[in-house]
Design an enzyme around this catalytic site. Structure first.
Site, PDB file in Angstrom:
ATOM      1  N   VAL A   1       0.953  -1.054   0.032  1.00 41.45           N
ATOM      2  CA  VAL A   1       0.041  -0.032   0.128  1.00 41.45           C
ATOM      3  C   VAL A   1       0.822   1.247  -0.005  1.00 41.45           C
ATOM      4  CG1 VAL A   1      -1.740   1.220   1.419  1.00 41.45           C
ATOM      5  CG2 VAL A   1      -1.841  -1.325   1.196  1.00 41.45           C
TER       6      VAL A   1
ATOM      7  N   GLU B   1      12.606   5.237   6.436  1.00 42.36           N
ATOM      8  CA  GLU B   1      13.672   3.984   6.910  1.00 42.36           C
ATOM      9  C   GLU B   1      14.218   3.348   5.820  1.00 42.36           C
ATOM     10  OE1 GLU B   1      11.085   2.357  10.158  1.00 42.36           O
ATOM     11  OE2 GLU B   1      10.008   1.279   8.841  1.00 42.36           O
TER      12      GLU B   1
ATOM     13  N   LYS C   1      -8.814 -11.262   4.413  1.00 37.25           N
ATOM     14  CA  LYS C   1      -9.515 -12.732   4.000  1.00 37.25           C
ATOM     15  C   LYS C   1     -10.947 -12.722   3.505  1.00 37.25           C
ATOM     16  CE  LYS C   1      -6.180 -14.706   6.834  1.00 37.25           C
ATOM     17  NZ  LYS C   1      -5.313 -15.432   6.251  1.00 37.25           N
TER      18      LYS C   1
END
Lengths: 501, 501
Positions: free
Chosen positions: B269, B290, B404
């Site tokens: 994403v 990071e 799911k």
């Protein structure tokens, strides 16, 4: 000439003196205001009271921002009169609390270091008025705060207009203890040049634009005294555990004998812990805190502490009388800063603070609830505990192991609200002992917390929950259907003690 | 002479070359080691694999600290061989995850900026060995890292002994992109003098004490490629919502057209969001992050981004091949720093970052779970999301509204684990829209989150829960007995969808 006018050394402003009622009349429905005041210290008093009086006759609603909690019953009167729509970032009044919990007041419970960023960044929306208590105004146009700095600087700089309450009850000896510094705007911000609690990096007052001063109001009401209870047997025992922990750290070489600067939250336990330091072997203590309570002055008197930095001075009635009568003897050992600086992550991390704050409850994995009773009802707010806990060298949270005469366990399977996560909490202390949970996995933390912190009446049932949770597996084992059952039980039956395991 | 020896420009060290097996033999039961490696980049490879091989024959157990996740299946092999007792601060391997969730490995899930403080402060206990991948060693005694800096500097400085893996598969063009800086010890710490993502404040390599180098090992294995999936319809829609939010902020005057430096977490994403910026109107973007994933290089290629700072470069197979073949064209626009600096609260607050991280779930009041499935099972760890979220100007969390195949709602009544509290979360984004929850009280936040973020299949049941909770009152209304019932339902019946409301 009115002697009080000597407090206004900028001649042009002497003509702006008005009554509190007149100043209050400028504030109308839908406005947002920023008030001075931090932990009942240095709050604007006359205009808020006049606002309430007006609101009781003709209803209106406004948004109220402050430093932290207000004294003098102002938050209670705000709540009763119904004139507050939104309130941020902190309060500690029982009537305001009721209005927050009923949903009448929209309370934004916010880290005390961050409101200034929101005001500067436009997130709060424009502030129509800042109402700031002052000792006076200097000829250079500096507003000298009284017993707190709080958010006064950012409110004064960013509100459209300014109302100044000059408090003639406060001693002029307060002048010179403030260090007023505001970081540059984002995009051009420099390091904050503070490397010791003693450093002075700003000016002795808040620079104001005289054109923005719409009115000046007299006020001669002292701050509300603090209701802090004296240490009792349990808080003394907790202070002892905490000192034992610190001694162990010194012995292990993880702390030097001269402790790092200390931050200590509001409340009786924190006060007791500081008292405990008076009779300890630690010397040359420094405080870098948000509020200075009674015990800090005892530490200064005893020679144990050499310097204290904070955003406010909040004292009990006896101390207030004595300290302000002899204030000149403390002046050189104190500094009051904007709460953005007293609570700034950059400084907290740099100084490596030893941070001590009160928990309402914590769970067996080290998550801490500082704000919500049974997960839903607001007490006061997170205050600075998140600012300090998240960035301190040592984030220590203290609470008695039970509340309500033992009917509530303050150590639970699953915290009903989380203000400080397992990632941020280093040490937990109750009257039964301390649990150092640094560098432990959740299951290791649970074993230590159950062994060291839980009240014996609750230890078997917490151990039972943990054992059954572990049987289900997972990094952080839980029996989800029971995780909040202790709180449900209390809500339903008035106790968290289970009849059978 | 072995050509590889040219990578060791300190002649005295050339004699210390040993086999991976020999180096691994020095690491014995009960030791703690610090490994280079951050998001599968720049990890020590040869010695850890040799350790595993030895452990498979003769069991022993050690504690393993790293920068962040390791690649090359090392964490999986660690888990299978059973040689790891404690693991910190982050991992992302399915086998290691299973060992953590079974309780076999004690995992300390820790903010990536803070492990360095714990190592320096002795909280982790002594590290017996640091094992650091390097491009080479300069004649001044600087160890030049490869594709990450991570915790390598603090490990190299504070471990008792050092094993260096020189990776000959990495291009020498990487030399010069590192900026190695370590803050002073607490008690004498100065401001970190970084005020722009472009600033260089340290040295091009890690200064090492040659006397501490016990062995040097050759290694020619490339980093594991990243498994990042390309943007899909949903992630593109989410990127669109996020851009709409940013446009609104610019229009409202709360952001300038030149956006603040961007931090973007690991994952598909976040990658899609950065891709979305390529076709946007925003220019001159800077990253202070990071990890640099594929999309950052597309941003640099497109001219949209002018500079990127991070602690590691983690690429998919295609990108890895292409980028390292043409690395000289990126060198001047990149810098890699220790994770303590890339993730430092002082810098994050000062730069006013725009921070985008992935949530696993969030609740209707804005508490975010980044780590635990159904409150108990660890996925990867909090990583840097707490470092960034807590101190950024804008803490944005993104997730698809369901998982799911719709059987899990990622927006729930009560987060089953909390890594980012309501106090720290600014904006939430799903494929249904964004909820800007800054300066809102909990009830206001819930209304906005239910309206903007929840999947339509779950909206009625979340609205129903909220309505009944509000009827019970409280600042943060809940029906405690039902707060975790969605997770229970999923655990029992495989779906969070309730049959009847």
């Amino acid at each position: 000439m009115d002697q009080r006018l000597e407090r206004i050394q900028l001649p042009a402003l002497r003509e702006r003196v008005v009554s509190a009622q007149q100043a209050a009349s400028w504030i109308t429905d839908g406005m947002a205001i920023g008030l001075s005041g931090f932990t009942r210290a240095g709050d604007a008093k006359a205009v808020p009271n006049a606002l309430v009086e007006r609101g009781e006759k003709a209803p209106f609603r406004i948004d109220v921002y402050s430093g932290a909690s207000l004294g003098c019953g102002i938050d209670g009167r705000f709540a009763q009169s119904g004139i507050v729509r939104k309130r941020a970032p902190y309060q500690s009044d029982s009537l305001m609390r009721a209005s927050i919990n009923s949903g009448e007041v929209q309370f934004v419970d916010h880290h005390l270091s961050q409101t200034a960023e929101w005001v500067r960044g436009g997130v709060t929306g424009p502030l129509d008025f800042a109402i700031i208590e002052a000792l006076g105004i200097t000829e250079e146009g500096l507003l000298i705060p009284t017993t707190s700095v709080g958010n006064s600087m950012v409110f004064a700089h960013h509100a459209d207009q300014l109302i100044i309450e000059i408090n003639t009850a406060q001693p002029m000896e307060l002048e010179g203890i403030h260090d007023c510094y505001e970081p540059e705007a984002l995009g051009m911000r420099q390091p904050i040049p503070l490397v010791s609690p003693r450093d002075r990096i700003g000016r002795k007052g808040i620079p104001i634009d005289p054109a923005k001063v719409k009115g000046i109001v007299w006020n001669d009401q002292p701050d509300s005294p603090s209701p802090i209870e004296p240490p009792d047997a349990d808080t003394n025992i907790m202070a002892g555990h905490l000192l034992d922990f610190l001694r162990g750290e010194v012995k292990a070489g993880r702390l030097r004998e001269q402790l790092p600067p200390i931050q200590s939250g509001v409340g009786s336990v924190a006060n007791a812990v500081l008292h405990g330091l008076i009779d300890s072997e630690f010397e040359e203590l420094e405080l870098y805190s948000e509020v200075l309570q009674d015990a800090v002055f005892d530490l200064l008197d005893s020679g144990k502490a050499s310097f204290a930095s904070a955003s406010a001075i909040t004292l009990s009635a006896d101390y207030m009388e004595r300290i302000y009568r002899n204030f000149s003897q403390y002046r050189d050992r104190l500094v009051l800063r904007p709460q953005e600086i007293s609570n700034h992550p950059e400084i907290i991390r740099r100084l490596g603070l030893l941070s001590i704050n009160t928990a309402l409850e914590f769970d067996m994995y080290g998550n801490v609830n500082s704000t919500h009773v049974a997960g839903t009802k607001m007490m006061n707010g997170i205050g600075g505990s998140g600012d300090f806990g998240r960035n301190a060298q040592l984030a220590i949270f203290v609470t008695k192991s039970t509340a309500k005469n033992g009917r509530i366990s303050c150590v639970v399977p699953f915290a009903s609200h989380i203000d400080h996560t397992e990632h941020d909490v280093d040490v937990l202390v109750t009257e039964y002992g301390f649990a150092d949970i640094r560098n432990l996995a959740p299951r290791e933390r649970a074993e230590r917390i159950i062994a060291n912190c839980v009240h014996p009446d609750y230890r078997p049932q917490l151990q039972d929950y943990f054992t059954r949770a572990v049987a289900q597996g997972g990094h952080t084992p839980h029996v989800l259907g029971e995780a909040l059952s202790w709180h449900e039980l209390y809500t339903g039956e008035g106790t968290m003690i289970k009849k059978t395991l």
